[in-house]
Design a protein around this motif. Structure first.
Motif, PDB file in Angstrom:
ATOM      1  N   THR A 173       0.850  -1.188   0.000  1.00 44.95           N
ATOM      2  CA  THR A 173       0.000   0.000   0.000  1.00 44.95           C
ATOM      3  C   THR A 173       0.884   1.236   0.000  1.00 44.95           C
ATOM      4  N   LEU A 174       0.250   2.380   0.097  1.00 48.37           N
ATOM      5  CA  LEU A 174       1.012   3.620   0.198  1.00 48.37           C
ATOM      6  C   LEU A 174       1.814   3.683   1.493  1.00 48.37           C
ATOM      7  N   LEU A 181      -6.942  -1.477  -4.037  1.00 44.23           N
ATOM      8  CA  LEU A 181      -6.356  -1.817  -5.328  1.00 44.23           C
ATOM      9  C   LEU A 181      -5.573  -0.642  -5.888  1.00 44.23           C
ATOM     10  N   ALA A 182      -6.099   0.577  -5.721  1.00 42.66           N
ATOM     11  CA  ALA A 182      -5.378   1.755  -6.192  1.00 42.66           C
ATOM     12  C   ALA A 182      -4.060   1.927  -5.428  1.00 42.66           C
ATOM     13  N   GLN A 183      -4.068   1.634  -4.135  1.00 48.02           N
ATOM     14  CA  GLN A 183      -2.827   1.722  -3.356  1.00 48.02           C
ATOM     15  C   GLN A 183      -1.797   0.706  -3.851  1.00 48.02           C
ATOM     16  N   LEU A 184      -2.266  -0.498  -4.192  1.00 47.26           N
ATOM     17  CA  LEU A 184      -1.348  -1.497  -4.728  1.00 47.26           C
ATOM     18  C   LEU A 184      -0.744  -1.018  -6.042  1.00 47.26           C
ATOM     19  N   VAL A 185      -1.571  -0.425  -6.902  1.00 48.82           N
ATOM     20  CA  VAL A 185      -1.073   0.082  -8.188  1.00 48.82           C
ATOM     21  C   VAL A 185      -0.030   1.171  -7.958  1.00 48.82           C
ATOM     22  N   ALA A 186      -0.303   2.082  -7.013  1.00 48.72           N
ATOM     23  CA  ALA A 186       0.655   3.151  -6.726  1.00 48.72           C
ATOM     24  C   ALA A 186       1.954   2.588  -6.159  1.00 48.72           C
ATOM     25  N   HIS A 187       1.855   1.626  -5.248  1.00 54.07           N
ATOM     26  CA  HIS A 187       3.058   1.027  -4.656  1.00 54.07           C
ATOM     27  C   HIS A 187       3.912   0.364  -5.722  1.00 54.07           C
ATOM     28  N   ARG A 188       3.271  -0.392  -6.612  1.00 49.71           N
ATOM     29  CA  ARG A 188       4.031  -1.081  -7.652  1.00 49.71           C
ATOM     30  C   ARG A 188       4.652  -0.087  -8.639  1.00 49.71           C
ATOM     31  N   MET A 189       3.966   0.997  -8.887  1.00 56.94           N
ATOM     32  CA  MET A 189       4.516   2.010  -9.793  1.00 56.94           C
ATOM     33  C   MET A 189       5.771   2.619  -9.198  1.00 56.94           C
ATOM     34  N   VAL A 190       5.737   2.964  -7.904  1.00 58.88           N
ATOM     35  CA  VAL A 190       6.921   3.527  -7.254  1.00 58.88           C
ATOM     36  C   VAL A 190       8.056   2.504  -7.245  1.00 58.88           C
ATOM     37  N   PRO A 211      -7.764   8.007  -9.230  1.00 55.86           N
ATOM     38  CA  PRO A 211      -9.035   8.497  -8.679  1.00 55.86           C
ATOM     39  C   PRO A 211      -9.149   8.139  -7.210  1.00 55.86           C
ATOM     40  N   LEU A 212      -9.696   9.047  -6.434  1.00 57.73           N
ATOM     41  CA  LEU A 212      -9.847   8.794  -5.003  1.00 57.73           C
ATOM     42  C   LEU A 212     -10.904   7.719  -4.777  1.00 57.73           C
ATOM     43  N   GLY A 213     -10.646   6.896  -3.739  1.00 56.89           N
ATOM     44  CA  GLY A 213     -11.556   5.800  -3.417  1.00 56.89           C
ATOM     45  C   GLY A 213     -12.102   5.916  -2.029  1.00 56.89           C
ATOM     46  N   GLU A 214     -12.425   4.740  -1.435  1.00 51.75           N
ATOM     47  CA  GLU A 214     -13.082   4.726  -0.132  1.00 51.75           C
ATOM     48  C   GLU A 214     -12.123   4.479   1.019  1.00 51.75           C
ATOM     49  N   THR A 215     -11.122   3.632   0.800  1.00 56.29           N
ATOM     50  CA  THR A 215     -10.250   3.226   1.899  1.00 56.29           C
ATOM     51  C   THR A 215      -9.146   4.244   2.095  1.00 56.29           C
ATOM     52  N   VAL A 216      -8.883   4.614   3.328  1.00 56.03           N
ATOM     53  CA  VAL A 216      -7.873   5.610   3.631  1.00 56.03           C
ATOM     54  C   VAL A 216      -6.540   4.923   3.843  1.00 56.03           C
TER      55      VAL A 216
END
Length: 418
Positions: free
Chosen positions: A277-278, A309-318, A399-404
């Motif tokens: 995650t982030l 899922l968005a956090q996983l995408v961001a983590h993998r991108m970094v 895009p912003l999601g639900e989980t912080v």
């Protein structure tokens, strides 16, 4: 050769049906004298063993042989099985003529079942005409008047052709429905196989991306630290030992990641390993710093409203971007920026400066492809390209999601180079 002709050629021979017709007609022929004795209206019958009797047997046998081929050549068989009794009506008219209807009933039924009705109308009409003609000749030969003989001939043709026609249509409709159900089941199975193959393909693609990220991230760090350690062995043994420990830590990490990936393949969970995650971006930065890279982490907001899922995408991108920078921009200073949410979007940027060493050349390109595919999964936008100062930038807008997800911005900054 057309498909319909090929199907007719492969149609079975109706040997059991022909044998049944011959047997039933023979039994009725043997029982006919007793029946005529009780009902004189059945007309004269040939004497058993006489020439007329053998003529009846010959016609019945010929009809049975014709029935054998009715599924492969229905038109010819229908016309043949109704034309043969004309010889009997002319040579030996009498009550035995009615026995020829046994094979005619079977032939009409089998023909309707074997071939679509639209291709049999002419043959059925011809068979009905032949049957009525034979019945008329037989009745006239027995001494009946022309009017009653014609009426009886039409009624006989309507019954012998119409009754098996209706039964055959019902059976053919049921066979068509059963065939349609089987085809539907086969189509559903093929569709399920296609869906399964597509799902397996997607899983293989996802696993290949995961494996590429694991290898690129850790092995690039190992390569950088090994190159630095080679220069430090004699000049700075203490730093070389720290590099050796870093290599050991990276090796352990890559083994853990590979073990986790194998665990996913075995449908096992690894609850001890934190999710990507982030929150884990700071750990990526610390790992790069431990390998000797200069990486800054800039966090505009401590909390970002992103789904898992968005956090996983961001983590993998970094992770992938830092690995690419270590390989293609050796010695370049990197900056990881996690921007503040704005208009429902948040940007994650990895930027490196001008490399201190030569670029080893283009890679396989799978890293950028994997980042783009992950971005599509969450509706994000990925851009990348050179910067004005000669570096490289990868920007992921999510895009912003639900989980912080919170971001640890307290990772120590690298010391300024001497």
């Amino acid at each position: 050769m057309s498909t319909a002709a090929q199907q007719l050629r492969r149609a079975p021979l109706r040997v059991p049906a022909a044998a049944g017709c011959a047997a039933l007609a023979t039994v009725l022929l043997l029982a006919l004298p007793s029946a005529v004795g009780g009902d004189p209206d059945l007309g004269p019958v040939p004497r058993t063993g006489g020439a007329g009797w053998w003529a009846v047997v010959a016609v019945l046998v010929a009809q049975a042989v014709t029935v054998v081929w009715v599924s492969r050549a229905p038109v010819v068989a229908l016309l043949g099985v109704t034309a043969l009794p004309l010889l009997l009506a002319w040579a030996a008219p009498g009550g035995a003529y009615s026995l020829t209807a046994v094979a005619e009933l079977a032939a009409v039924f089998l023909a309707v079942v074997a071939r679509p009705l639209r291709r049999l109308w002419g043959a059925l009409a011809g068979a009905g005409l032949l049957l009525a003609t034979g019945q008329f000749v037989n009745e006239v030969g027995r001494g009946a008047g022309a009017g009653p003989a014609a009426a009886g001939a039409v009624a006989q043709a309507a019954v012998v052709v119409g009754l098996p026609l209706l039964v055959g249509l019902v059976v053919a409709a049921r066979q068509d429905a059963e065939r349609a159900r089987r085809n539907e089941v086969l189509a559903l199975r093929r569709e399920q196989d296609a869906v399964l193959a597509a799902a397996m393909s997607r899983q293989r693609t996802a696993l290949s991306r995961e494996l590429h990220d694991i290898a690129a991230h850790h092995l690039s760090g190992i390569a950088v630290m090994a190159a630095a350690m080679d220069r430090q062995i004699e000049s700075d043994p203490a730093t070389a030992r720290r590099s050796a420990r870093g290599i050991r830590e990276h090796s352990r990490a890559v083994l853990d990641d590979l073990r986790r990936l194998v665990g996913l393949l075995r449908e096992e969970t690894d609850a001890d390993r934190p999710p990507a995650t982030l929150d884990a971006v700071a750990a990526l930065v610390r790992a790069r710093r431990a390998s000797g890279a200069e990486v800054d982490l800039v966090v505009a907001a401590p909390e970002v409203d992103l789904g898992p899922l968005a956090q996983l995408v961001a983590h993998r991108m970094v992770q992938e971007s830092l690995a690419n920078a270590a390989v293609h921009a050796p010695g370049a200073r990197c900056v990881v920026e996690i921007g503040a949410p704005r208009d429902g979007w948040v940007a994650v940027v990895v930027r490196n400066g001008v490399p201190a060493g030569p670029d080893p050349g283009p890679g396989g390109g799978f890293g950028l492809v994997g980042m783009a595919e992950r971005a599509q999964l969450v509706g994000a936008d990925l851009t990348h390209g050179p910067t004005a100062d000669g570096g490289w930038e990868v920007r992921l807008t999510l895009p912003l999601g639900e989980t912080v997800g919170t971001v640890d911005a307290t990772a120590p900054r690298p010391e300024a180079p001497a």
